[in-house]
Design an enzyme around this catalytic site. Structure first.
Site, PDB file in Angstrom:
ATOM      1  N   THR A   1       0.830  -1.208   0.000  1.00  0.00           N
ATOM      2  CA  THR A   1       0.000   0.000   0.000  1.00  0.00           C
ATOM      3  C   THR A   1       0.866   1.260   0.000  1.00  0.00           C
ATOM      4  O   THR A   1       0.532   2.254  -0.645  1.00  0.00           O
ATOM      5  CB  THR A   1      -0.952   0.023   1.206  1.00  0.00           C
ATOM      6  N   TYR A   2       1.966   1.220   0.709  1.00  0.00           N
ATOM      7  CA  TYR A   2       2.909   2.341   0.747  1.00  0.00           C
ATOM      8  C   TYR A   2       3.543   2.536  -0.622  1.00  0.00           C
ATOM      9  O   TYR A   2       3.603   3.652  -1.155  1.00  0.00           O
ATOM     10  CB  TYR A   2       3.965   2.069   1.809  1.00  0.00           C
ATOM     11  N   ALA A   3       4.021   1.445  -1.212  1.00  0.00           N
ATOM     12  CA  ALA A   3       4.668   1.511  -2.514  1.00  0.00           C
ATOM     13  C   ALA A   3       3.715   2.045  -3.576  1.00  0.00           C
ATOM     14  O   ALA A   3       4.097   2.866  -4.421  1.00  0.00           O
ATOM     15  CB  ALA A   3       5.186   0.124  -2.910  1.00  0.00           C
TER      16      ALA A   3
ATOM     17  N   LYS B   1       3.262   5.798  -3.080  1.00  0.00           N
ATOM     18  CA  LYS B   1       4.486   6.540  -3.416  1.00  0.00           C
ATOM     19  C   LYS B   1       4.715   6.606  -4.924  1.00  0.00           C
ATOM     20  O   LYS B   1       5.148   7.636  -5.454  1.00  0.00           O
ATOM     21  CB  LYS B   1       5.692   5.899  -2.731  1.00  0.00           C
TER      22      LYS B   1
END
Length: 251
Positions: A153-155, A158
Site C-alpha cells: 500500500t505504501y509503494a 508513493k
C-alpha cells in the site's frame, strides 16, 4: 547561511522525523516555516525550536486525511504571510502488509494520508506558487521503485505520487515552478525503533547501502531539501533524487 532568506515554506509531517529535519535546515537558511502535523504535542515542541531561528514560524494542527480542509491550510498561510514559496509534501502513514494481507482500509490509509494530500495541496497552492515561481518537493520511496515486499500500500501510493509529480513538472514548468521528489533512507525515530525490533534485518538493509549508514535527518535529507527549494536547483524539475547512500541507482 541564507539560501532561503525571506521564503515561506509549508512542510507537512514537520513535527518529527524527516519533516522536522527539513524544517530545521530551512529555518537555519532564513526561511519561515509552517509545519503541518496531526501530533499537537510534537508540533508545539518542534515549533519552539524552529522559532529560535525563525520567530514567525508557526504550527498548524491538521488531519491531512480530512480532504475538505486541505485548501484551508493554504488559505491560512496566505492570510498570515501573504505568499507561499515552497511546498513540501512529506507526511504519509501506512501499514506493513503483503499483497495477500492488504485490505481496502490499508490502501485508504496510505492514499488518504500520502497521495491525496500531496495532490490537493499542490492544486490549492498552485495559484500562489505561480506568483512566486516557487518550488514543490514531494516524497517518493525505494519501496515503490524497487517493489519492496510487505510494502504494497505504501509503494502504490508513493509511485502514484511520483506519477503526478512528473505531470506537475510538465504542467507547472511554464509558470517557473520546479517540482521534484526526494526518496530517502533516513535515521528517523521510526527507523530506529524498527532496527531495535529487527536487528538482523536492519543489518541486512545497512549492508546494501554503499555508504554503510543511514541518512541524517537535517544534515543529509534536510540539506538536499534546501538545495531543491533554493535557486541552486532552478534548472532541475521532474526528478527523483535518491538520498539513500547509493542504495538505489535510477536509470
Amino acid at each position: 547561511m541564507s539560501k532561503l532568506q525571506g521564503k515561506i515554506a509549508i512542510i507537512t509531517g514537520g513535527a518529527s522525523g524527516i519533516g522536522k529535519g527539513m524544517a530545521m535546515a530551512y529555518v537555519k537558511e532564513g526561511a519561515t516555516v509552517v509545519i503541518v502535523d496531526l501530533n499537537e504535542e510534537f508540533g508545539m515542541q518542534s515549533i519552539k525550536e524552529l522559532q529560535a531561528y525563525a520567530p514567525e514560524s508557526i504550527f498548524i494542527q491538521a488531519n491531512l486525511a480530512e480532504r475538505e480542509k486541505l485548501a484551508g491550510i493554504i488559505d491560512q498561510v496566505i492570510s498570515k504571510f501573504g505568499k507561499l514559496d515552497i511546498l513540501v509534501n512529506n507526511a504519509h502513514a501506512s501499514r506493513i502488509k503483503t499483497i495477500e494481507e492488504a485490505t481496502q482500509e490499508d490502501f485508504d490509509l496510505s492514499f488518504n494520508t500520502g497521495f491525496y494530500p500531496t495532490f490537493y495541496l499542490m492544486q490549492a497552492a498552485l495559484p500562489h506558487l505561480k506568483e512566486t515561481q516557487g518550488k514543490i518537493i514531494n516524497f517518493a520511496s525505494s519501496a515503490g521503485i524497487n517493489g519492496d515486499a510487505t510494502q504494497v500500500t505504501y509503494a502504490a501510493a508513493k509511485e502514484a505520487i511520483r506519477a503526478i509529480t512528473r505531470v506537475a513538472a510538465n504542467e507547472f514548468g511554464p509558470f517557473g515552478i520546479n517540482v521534484n521528489l526526494i526518496a530517502p533512507i533516513a535515521n528517523s525515530p521510526g527507523m530506529q525503533a524498527w532496527a531495535e525490533e529487527n536487528p538482523e534485518y536492519y543489518q541486512a538493509v545497512l549492508s546494501k547501502i554503499p555508504l554503510r549508514r543511514l541518512g541524517e535527518l537535517e544534515s543529509d535529507i534536510g540539506r538536499v531539501a534546501v538545495f531543491l527549494a533554493s535557486s541552486d536547483s532552478d534548472y532541475i524539475s521532474g526528478q527523483t533524487i535518491m538520498v539513500d547512500g547509493g542504495a538505489t541507482k535510477l536509470r
